[in-house]
Design a protein around this motif. Sequence first.
Motif, PDB file in Angstrom:
ATOM      1  N   GLU A 108       0.797  -1.226   0.000  1.00 49.54           N
ATOM      2  CA  GLU A 108       0.000   0.000   0.000  1.00 49.54           C
ATOM      3  C   GLU A 108       0.832   1.281   0.000  1.00 49.54           C
ATOM      4  O   GLU A 108       0.395   2.319   0.475  1.00 49.54           O
ATOM      5  CB  GLU A 108      -1.018  -0.007   1.139  1.00 49.54           C
ATOM      6  N   TYR A 109       2.047   1.204  -0.549  1.00 52.62           N
ATOM      7  CA  TYR A 109       2.830   2.402  -0.801  1.00 52.62           C
ATOM      8  C   TYR A 109       2.657   2.722  -2.278  1.00 52.62           C
ATOM      9  O   TYR A 109       3.318   2.159  -3.139  1.00 52.62           O
ATOM     10  CB  TYR A 109       4.312   2.185  -0.458  1.00 52.62           C
ATOM     11  N   ASP A 110       1.721   3.623  -2.569  1.00 49.27           N
ATOM     12  CA  ASP A 110       1.344   3.898  -3.954  1.00 49.27           C
ATOM     13  C   ASP A 110       2.181   4.979  -4.629  1.00 49.27           C
ATOM     14  O   ASP A 110       2.106   5.133  -5.837  1.00 49.27           O
ATOM     15  CB  ASP A 110      -0.138   4.270  -4.033  1.00 49.27           C
ATOM     16  N   GLU A 135      10.042   6.873   5.805  1.00 47.64           N
ATOM     17  CA  GLU A 135       9.663   6.968   4.386  1.00 47.64           C
ATOM     18  C   GLU A 135      10.879   7.042   3.463  1.00 47.64           C
ATOM     19  O   GLU A 135      10.782   6.742   2.277  1.00 47.64           O
ATOM     20  CB  GLU A 135       8.782   8.213   4.148  1.00 47.64           C
ATOM     21  N   LYS A 166       2.363   6.416   1.056  1.00 45.61           N
ATOM     22  CA  LYS A 166       1.056   5.772   0.861  1.00 45.61           C
ATOM     23  C   LYS A 166       0.184   6.545  -0.122  1.00 45.61           C
ATOM     24  O   LYS A 166      -0.526   5.949  -0.916  1.00 45.61           O
ATOM     25  CB  LYS A 166       0.349   5.630   2.193  1.00 45.61           C
ATOM     26  N   ASN A 167       0.221   7.878  -0.045  1.00 47.94           N
ATOM     27  CA  ASN A 167      -0.656   8.685  -0.891  1.00 47.94           C
ATOM     28  C   ASN A 167      -0.151  10.129  -0.907  1.00 47.94           C
ATOM     29  O   ASN A 167       0.885  10.439  -0.314  1.00 47.94           O
ATOM     30  CB  ASN A 167      -2.109   8.621  -0.381  1.00 47.94           C
ATOM     31  N   HIS A 199       0.252  11.782   2.536  1.00 48.57           N
ATOM     32  CA  HIS A 199       1.491  11.305   3.168  1.00 48.57           C
ATOM     33  C   HIS A 199       2.688  12.080   2.612  1.00 48.57           C
ATOM     34  O   HIS A 199       3.592  12.483   3.360  1.00 48.57           O
ATOM     35  CB  HIS A 199       1.606   9.809   2.923  1.00 48.57           C
TER      36      HIS A 199
END
Length: 137
Positions: A61-63, A89, A109-110, A113
Motif C-alpha cells: 500500500e505504498y502507492d 519513508e 502511501k498517498n 502522506h
Amino acid sequence: MVDKIDVKILEVLKNNSRLSFAEIGRMINLSPSSVRERIQKLEDSQIILGYNVNLNYKLLEYDLEAFILVKVFHGKLTSFLNVLNHIEEIVEAHRIIGNQNVHLKVLLKNQIHLQELIDRLMAFGDTQTLLVLSKVK
C-alpha cells in the motif's frame, strides 16, 4: 582480486541471491564447494556487503514513489543528516553536488502522506519533489 569467475558469480547473485551453491555452479560450470569458497571470499573482502529483499511496495500500500531534492539551510546540514535515519519513508539518501545538498528516494502511501513528509523536510531546507511515474530499468 576478482577474476572472471567471480564476476560471473556476482552477476548470478545480482539476479537471484537465493540460488544454492549447486545451482550457481551448474550455471557457471563450477563445483558447489568452489562456489561456496568464492562467495565466502567475496563476503570476507567486503565486495559482497549483504543480500537484499526486493519488495513490491504497491502490494504493501505504498502507492507513491518520489525523489526529493533538498537545499539544506545554512548551518542545518549536520542536524538534517542526523534526522534522516529516523524518517521511515526515506529508503535512500545521498549527499550531492549542485543546487541541492541531498537527494532522497521516498516511498509514501498517498498524496497526503507526501505532503506531510515535505512539511517535515521544509524545516531543514527548500525542497523540490519529483514524482515517479514508472520504473523503466
